[in-house]
Enzyme design. Structure first.
Site, PDB file in Angstrom:
ATOM      1  N   GLY A 125       0.854  -1.185   0.000  1.00  0.00           N
ATOM      2  CA  GLY A 125       0.000   0.000   0.000  1.00  0.00           C
ATOM      3  C   GLY A 125       0.886   1.230   0.000  1.00  0.00           C
ATOM      4  O   GLY A 125       2.020   1.176   0.474  1.00  0.00           O
ATOM      5  N   CYS A 136       6.348  -0.159   7.510  1.00  0.00           N
ATOM      6  CA  CYS A 136       6.003   0.988   6.682  1.00  0.00           C
ATOM      7  C   CYS A 136       7.210   1.412   5.856  1.00  0.00           C
ATOM      8  O   CYS A 136       8.324   1.472   6.369  1.00  0.00           O
ATOM      9  CB  CYS A 136       5.573   2.142   7.599  1.00  0.00           C
ATOM     10  N   LEU A 137       6.979   1.696   4.565  1.00  0.00           N
ATOM     11  CA  LEU A 137       8.086   2.112   3.693  1.00  0.00           C
ATOM     12  C   LEU A 137       8.709   3.417   4.173  1.00  0.00           C
ATOM     13  O   LEU A 137       9.880   3.673   3.905  1.00  0.00           O
ATOM     14  CB  LEU A 137       7.582   2.280   2.253  1.00  0.00           C
ATOM     15  N   HIS A 155      -1.869   7.579   7.039  1.00  0.00           N
ATOM     16  CA  HIS A 155      -0.858   8.434   6.390  1.00  0.00           C
ATOM     17  C   HIS A 155      -1.495   9.716   5.850  1.00  0.00           C
ATOM     18  O   HIS A 155      -0.951  10.810   6.037  1.00  0.00           O
ATOM     19  CB  HIS A 155      -0.193   7.710   5.216  1.00  0.00           C
ATOM     20  N   HIS A 208      -4.010   1.618   7.639  1.00  0.00           N
ATOM     21  CA  HIS A 208      -2.638   2.127   7.749  1.00  0.00           C
ATOM     22  C   HIS A 208      -2.413   3.281   6.760  1.00  0.00           C
ATOM     23  O   HIS A 208      -1.873   4.329   7.126  1.00  0.00           O
ATOM     24  CB  HIS A 208      -1.660   0.973   7.482  1.00  0.00           C
ATOM     25  N   GLU A 209      -2.862   3.094   5.520  1.00  0.00           N
ATOM     26  CA  GLU A 209      -2.635   4.127   4.487  1.00  0.00           C
ATOM     27  C   GLU A 209      -3.500   5.364   4.724  1.00  0.00           C
ATOM     28  O   GLU A 209      -3.044   6.496   4.493  1.00  0.00           O
ATOM     29  CB  GLU A 209      -2.899   3.565   3.087  1.00  0.00           C
ATOM     30  N   GLN A 242       3.369   9.914   0.897  1.00  0.00           N
ATOM     31  CA  GLN A 242       4.619   9.161   1.031  1.00  0.00           C
ATOM     32  C   GLN A 242       5.543   9.359  -0.165  1.00  0.00           C
ATOM     33  O   GLN A 242       6.719   8.992  -0.110  1.00  0.00           O
ATOM     34  CB  GLN A 242       4.331   7.668   1.182  1.00  0.00           C
TER      35      GLN A 242
HETATM   36 NI    NI Z   1       3.119   3.231   5.872  1.00  0.00          NI
END
Ligand code: NI
Length: 185
Positions: free
Chosen positions: A45, A102-103, A148, A144-145, A50
């Site tokens: 995701g 998480c990236l 963000h 989660h996204e 991000q």
């Molecule tokens: Ni993340």
């Protein structure tokens, strides 16, 4: 199509709430690039902020991650890319714990409790509004996204004592992009 740099913890864009998408005419190449970037980084995701864009867009593909077995063999067969514009959780139910990463917060993973099932309202590329129910891993990734897009990280849910354990690593990520050691909480 091109790869975009993933913004890391410490960048203010990840702490600010994104803007609603009202002009759908220019987002197609951004979304293509977001998919390329997400696949390249082995993510499931990705939120637009991000990659440094302050818009309420997220892309998602849990594809083979929902499948048991040899992922190399399965390859792209189970790829299931989805786009969510202006996503809004209208209902949530149940509770479950899953390990998240998480990236934008590399090398840190933690068990997080979130809703098990959600009803999500969102716009599609054709600008039509949709409402859809998700549960399990899909709901997890979407929650989660969407966090963000609201300036939140999964690490915000950790207890003060667990946050202490990652404090130094978060600082390192904000300075260099990666911590010197990883941790699973
Ligand atoms: Ni993340």
């Amino acid at each position: 199509m091109s790869l975009l740099p993933v913004v890391k913890y410490g960048d203010p864009i990840l702490r600010s709430k994104v803007d609603e998408v009202t002009d759908f005419s220019n987002i197609e190449s951004l979304i293509d690039d977001m998919f390329d970037t997400m696949y390249h980084e082995s993510g499931i995701g990705l939120a637009a902020n991000q990659v440094g864009v302050k818009l309420a867009i997220l892309v998602f593909d849990i594809g083979e991650h929902g499948i048991e077995g040899d992922k190399e063999v399965i390859g792209e067969l189970f790829s299931d890319p989805k786009i969510f514009i202006n996503p809004l959780i209208v209902e949530s139910a149940g509770e479950c714990s899953m390990e998240e990463g998480c990236l934008s917060v590399p090398e840190i993973r933690a068990e997080i409790i979130r809703a098990e099932t959600i009803i999500l309202q969102y716009d599609a590329m054709d600008q039509n509004a949709h409402s859809e129910t998700f549960s399990g891993l899909s709901a997890r990734v979407l929650l989660h996204e969407i966090d963000h897009l609201n300036g939140k990280f999964f690490t915000d849910y950790l207890s003060p004592s667990k946050r202490m354990l990652i404090q130094k690593r978060l600082k390192e990520i904000s300075l260099t992009g990666t911590p010197t050691t990883g941790i699973i909480l």
